[in-house]
Design an enzyme around this catalytic site. Structure first.
Site, short mmCIF file in Angstrom:
data_model
loop_
_atom_site.label_atom_id
_atom_site.label_comp_id
_atom_site.label_asym_id
_atom_site.label_seq_id
_atom_site.Cartn_x
_atom_site.Cartn_y
_atom_site.Cartn_z
N CYS A 130 31.06 14.04 1.57
CA CYS A 130 29.85 14.85 1.43
C CYS A 130 29.85 15.70 0.17
CB CYS A 130 29.68 15.74 2.66
SG CYS A 130 29.57 14.80 4.20
N LYS A 195 28.57 22.47 12.50
CA LYS A 195 28.70 21.01 12.50
C LYS A 195 30.18 20.67 12.68
CE LYS A 195 27.59 16.86 9.81
NZ LYS A 195 27.03 16.35 8.54
N LYS A 248 25.45 20.95 15.95
CA LYS A 248 25.69 19.50 15.96
C LYS A 248 27.17 19.23 16.20
CE LYS A 248 25.14 15.37 13.05
NZ LYS A 248 24.79 14.85 11.72
#
Length: 324
Positions: A130, A195, A248
């Protein structure tokens, strides 16, 4: 004779009575539908690990949007699947990239839809991480510059909301500053504030072609064992200017969702992730569970725990069931 116990069943005697006192409700506008748009394809591609989910060819977007609108859904989150990848994820911040083109098309064809742009590099880097990699290390601050560039191009294309999912420290600060300086102070940030590094993401990585080519994401996504860390992440993102907060995954982290709801008053988004979706689809295909009943219960539980909105691959099915 005076009753010595409470008769709670009085409020459960009929469907209409249960409906009258129901505390939590689902509506089509609660759902954000994930949309994978693939570059260079002429036909939609099935995602094998996610029955009913497709990589949508850019030239098929109109048909996809017609269905979304007809079902009463009001928002989508866009993920791009590019033709070309490189170490720096340049297609993520290309003005003519697949996400930017898709946003422009959607806002032109269906301006009433709210378009959320996922802001990350993993689908666009050849290593699948990422952020920028240097010597096997994901560089935080170098990555922030590229993520901010990506957010600005998405806003220029017409995105209504920027949703950074990369989990680099400081991503809200960098993106907020870049949006403001580029003339987009009105664009809200829907931060993936919490997350976790989760095994539930596997099918998504098939859909987005974003599996890391080495190692894992444990140095930037959160340890599933940690609860207090989530509070620190939420506090930081709010201080940096986040307008929405995403939790998440959702299903295994209801305690985190509830904690966040009790401590904040900004809109909360539960991300009902791909693994949660695929497990139900697999069980339903075998006749082991009642799909409609179990999906309804699952999504209700997310709202009951504190979610205002839910990102879910079940959005189309749930919208159809609600119409019934």
């Amino acid at each position: 004779m005076v009753n010595e116990f409470k008769r709670h069943r009085r409020l459960r005697q009929s469907a209409s009575l249960r409906s009258m006192v129901r505390e939590t409700h689902l509506h089509p506008e609660d759902f954000i539908f994930p949309l994978f748009v693939v570059e260079g394809a002429t036909e939609n591609n099935d995602v094998g690990s996610m029955p009913g989910v497709y990589q949508v060819a850019y030239n098929n977007l109109k048909t996809e949007l017609d269905e979304i609108i007809e079902l009463g859904l009001t928002s989508v989150i866009i993920f791009g699947v590019p033709e070309v990848k490189d170490p720096y994820g340049k297609e993520a911040y290309n003005d003519e990239g697949i996400v930017q083109k898709s946003i422009r098309f959607i806002k032109d064809y269906a301006p009433q839809l709210t378009v959320v742009a996922d802001t990350c590099l993993c689908q666009y880097t050849d290593h699948g991480h990422c952020g920028v990699v240097n010597g096997g290390v994901i560089e935080n601050d170098t990555s922030l510059e590229l993520l901010a560039k990506t957010a600005v191009t998405q806003a220029e294309a017409g995105a209504d909301i920027i949703a950074p999912s990369n989990m680099m420290d400081g991503f809200v600060t960098y993106i907020r500053k870049a949006l403001d300086e580029s003339g987009f102070p009105q664009i809200p940030i829907m931060s993936y504030a919490v997350k976790y590094s989760s095994a539930f993401y596997g099918p998504f990585r098939d859909a987005a072609h974003s599996t890391p080519q080495f190692g894992d994401r444990d140095t930037y996504q959160m340890d599933p064992a940690n609860r207090l860390e989530a509070k620190r992440e939420v506090k930081s993102d709010l201080e940096e200017g986040a307008d929405f907060l995403i939790i998440k995954p959702a299903l295994s982290y209801m305690d985190i969702l509830r904690d966040t709801r009790e401590e904040t008053d900004v809109p909360l988004v539960a991300y009902n992730v791909s693994g949660e979706y695929s497990m139900i689809k697999a069980a339903a295909s075998q006749g082991w569970v009642d799909e409609k009943a179990i999906v309804t219960e699952k999504l209700l539980s997310m709202k009951r725990a504190g979610a205002d909105l839910i990102v879910t691959y079940h959005a189309k099915d749930m919208a159809r069931w609600l119409k019934e």
